[in-house]
Every structure is written in structure tokens, then in C-alpha cells.
Design an enzyme around this catalytic site. Structure first.
Site, PDB file in Angstrom:
ATOM      1  CD  GLU A  58      -2.535   1.541   0.190  1.00  0.00           C
ATOM      2  OE1 GLU A  58      -3.264   0.850  -0.323  1.00  0.00           O
ATOM      3  OE2 GLU A  58      -2.444   2.713  -0.272  1.00  0.00           O
ATOM      4  CG  ASP A 108      -5.391   4.721  -7.320  1.00  0.00           C
ATOM      5  OD1 ASP A 108      -6.467   4.375  -6.506  1.00  0.00           O
ATOM      6  OD2 ASP A 108      -4.561   5.248  -6.680  1.00  0.00           O
TER       7      ASP A 108
HETATM    8  C1  LIG Z   1      -8.952   2.632  -4.983  1.00  0.00           C
HETATM    9  S1  LIG Z   1      -8.153   2.098  -3.721  1.00  0.00           S
HETATM   10  C2  LIG Z   1      -8.664   0.479  -3.321  1.00  0.00           C
HETATM   11  C3  LIG Z   1      -8.351   0.029  -2.270  1.00  0.00           C
HETATM   12  C4  LIG Z   1      -8.793  -1.487  -1.986  1.00  0.00           C
HETATM   13  N1  LIG Z   1      -7.935  -2.307  -2.640  1.00  0.00           N
HETATM   14  C5  LIG Z   1     -10.262  -1.477  -2.059  1.00  0.00           C
HETATM   15  O1  LIG Z   1     -10.760  -2.246  -3.006  1.00  0.00           O
HETATM   16  O2  LIG Z   1     -10.967  -1.292  -1.185  1.00  0.00           O
HETATM   17  C6  LIG Z   1      -6.502   1.955  -4.391  1.00  0.00           C
HETATM   18  C7  LIG Z   1      -5.517   1.926  -3.411  1.00  0.00           C
HETATM   19  O3  LIG Z   1      -4.222   1.372  -4.193  1.00  0.00           O
HETATM   20  C8  LIG Z   1      -3.132   2.200  -3.519  1.00  0.00           C
HETATM   21  N2  LIG Z   1      -2.252   2.534  -4.762  1.00  0.00           N
HETATM   22  C9  LIG Z   1      -2.444   2.909  -5.771  1.00  0.00           C
HETATM   23  N3  LIG Z   1      -1.313   3.039  -6.275  1.00  0.00           N
HETATM   24  C10 LIG Z   1      -0.432   2.103  -5.716  1.00  0.00           C
HETATM   25  C11 LIG Z   1       1.116   1.685  -6.041  1.00  0.00           C
HETATM   26  N4  LIG Z   1       1.510   2.245  -7.044  1.00  0.00           N
HETATM   27  N5  LIG Z   1       1.479   1.102  -5.297  1.00  0.00           N
HETATM   28  C12 LIG Z   1       0.842   0.733  -3.872  1.00  0.00           C
HETATM   29  N6  LIG Z   1      -0.307   1.078  -3.759  1.00  0.00           N
HETATM   30  C13 LIG Z   1      -0.808   1.894  -4.781  1.00  0.00           C
HETATM   31  C14 LIG Z   1      -3.801   3.374  -3.051  1.00  0.00           C
HETATM   32  O4  LIG Z   1      -3.163   4.265  -2.148  1.00  0.00           O
HETATM   33  C15 LIG Z   1      -5.381   2.942  -2.517  1.00  0.00           C
HETATM   34  O5  LIG Z   1      -5.372   2.680  -1.201  1.00  0.00           O
END
Ligand SMILES: C[S@@+](CC[C@H](N)C(=O)[O-])C[C@H]1O[C@@H](n2cnc3c(N)ncnc32)[C@H](O)[C@@H]1O
Length: 202
Positions: A58, A108
């Protein structure tokens, strides 16, 4: 009972290749969740399958700490959480054939065209992540974003080592097509569409 500090693991040093099983006390199957957010899926999976080792990655410090604290409060000792950029981790640090499953739920979407290059799913990422799966390993993906879903389908279709399989699979924590992440729960409650894919490495 693990402390929060036992659950949080440091990212590898530059140039270091790692097998994530080394973050756990004993050998066994390791699953990786990318973008684990508040850790809802990780926690449920860890409690349902104490024999599986789970690494969550994360980027957002707030969610990273929240998820680690949550695991500690529940006393699960088969989860580790790392704060790092998952793309960089997969491309530059993971050894081949080290994962039995890869979970990516609601990555994302970066909807603006000029930001598409920031999307996690790119051909190089998909190729290296596929290489990190063991033979027979599973990669499950879910998104609420129709345009990103098409993009992901295109990227994944180029992975000859993967074959499509049903998303629904209780042995990997998917029951009635639900993974019960925070985003899934929120979007389904709002009546939004959710798109799902799963693959097995040949
Ligand atoms: C839209 S949220 C979804 C969170 C969770 N998977 C859910 O379904 O509730 C996307 C998550 O991915 C994390 N994230 C985005 N790009 C990332 C990266 N390159 N490496 C690690 N985490 C990332 C963001 O900080 C966020 O917490």
C-alpha cells in the site's frame, strides 16, 4: 500476538531481489495484494486461511498504518504489509515464481488520458507479475471503471502464459463473486457496476 511493527516490513534496498516468503517465519504459499487500502480483504483472507502467508502493498501512509494496526488488533500473524510503489516492487524486486496468488482490487483508474501512463496495468508490469506467479498460480482483478477494465483486458490478453478462469473461487477468498474490499462494498451499495477477471498461470 504480533505488534504493528511485526506486521510492517521495509521495502527491499535498491537492486535487491526478494522472495516474499522471507518476510514470514516459515516456508509456504505466499499471496500478494496490491493496493490493499485499509486491509479488509487481507484480514478476512488471513483469518479464513491461517496457513496462507499474505503480503499487502500500500502506497498511502495513512492506509498502510491503518491496515497494519488492524492486523495487530486482530492478532493475525500471517500478514505483512509494506509501504512502497507496487509497480516498482514487482518490476525490480520480486523473484520469479514466488507467488501462489496475486490480488488487485480496484486499482486507481487514472481516468484522464494524459494520466494513463500512471496506470498500474502496463505490458511490462503484466509480464513481470505473470513471471512472479508459480505455475498454477492465480491472478484476480476487479475494477469499477469500465474504460480501465477494457484497458486491463487488452494488457492481459497479451500474456500467453495466462488462461482465463472463473473469478468466483472460495478457495481464494472469493465467495458469490465478492471480495469484500472497502471499495467493492461502497460501489455495490451505490449500485455501480463492477468488472472482474481471473487468470491461472499455465
Ligand atoms: C481505489 S483504492 C482500493 C483499495 C482496496 N483495494 C479496495 O478495494 O478497497 C486503491 C489503493 O491502491 C493504492 N495504490 C495506488 N497505486 C499504488 C501503487 N503504485 N503502489 C501501492 N499502492 C498503490 C492507493 O493508495 C489506494 O489505497
Amino acid at each position: 500476538m504480533p505488534a504493528m511493527e511485526d506486521i510492517m516490513v521495509d521495502p527491499p534496498a535498491s537492486g535487491q531481489r526478494i522472495d516474499p516468503v522471507s518476510y514470514f517465519g516459515a516456508p509456504g504459499d505466499v499471496e500478494l495484494e496490491i493496493g490493499c487500502g485499509k486491509g479488509g480483504f487481507l484480514l478476512r483472507r488471513a483469518r479464513e486461511c491461517p496457513q496462507v502467508r499474505l503480503l499487502g502493498i500500500e502506497w498511502a501512509n495513512k492506509y498502510y498504518r491503518y491496515a497494519a494496526d488492524r492486523m495487530a488488533r486482530w492478532g493475525v500473524d500471517n500478514v505483512r504489509i509494506m509501504r512502497t510503489d507496487a509497480r516498482n516492487f514487482v518490476l525490480h524486486h520480486l523473484v520469479p515464481e514466488c507467488l501462489t496468488a496475486l490480488h488487485v482490487y480496484h486499482p486507481d483508474p487514472w481516468p484522464k488520458k494524459r494520466h494513463h501512463k500512471r496506470r498500474l496495468f502496463q505490458p511490462d508490469f503484466a509480464a513481470v507479475a505473470t513471471a512472479a506467479l508459480k505455475r498454477g498460480g492465480r491472478w484476480a482483478i476487479q475494477t469499477d471503471h469500465a474504460d480501465y477494465f477494457e484497458w486491463i483486458c487488452d494488457v492481459m490478453a497479451r500474456q500467453d502464459d495466462l488462461e482465463s478462469i472463473p473469478f468466483d473461487d472460495p478457495s481464494y477468498g472469493v465467495v458469490d463473486n465478492r471480495v469484500q474490499t472497502n471499495f467493492e462494498i461502497k460501489y455495490l451499495r451505490e449500485g455501480r457496476a463492477v468488472y472482474r477477471l481471473a487468470y491461472r498461470k499455465r
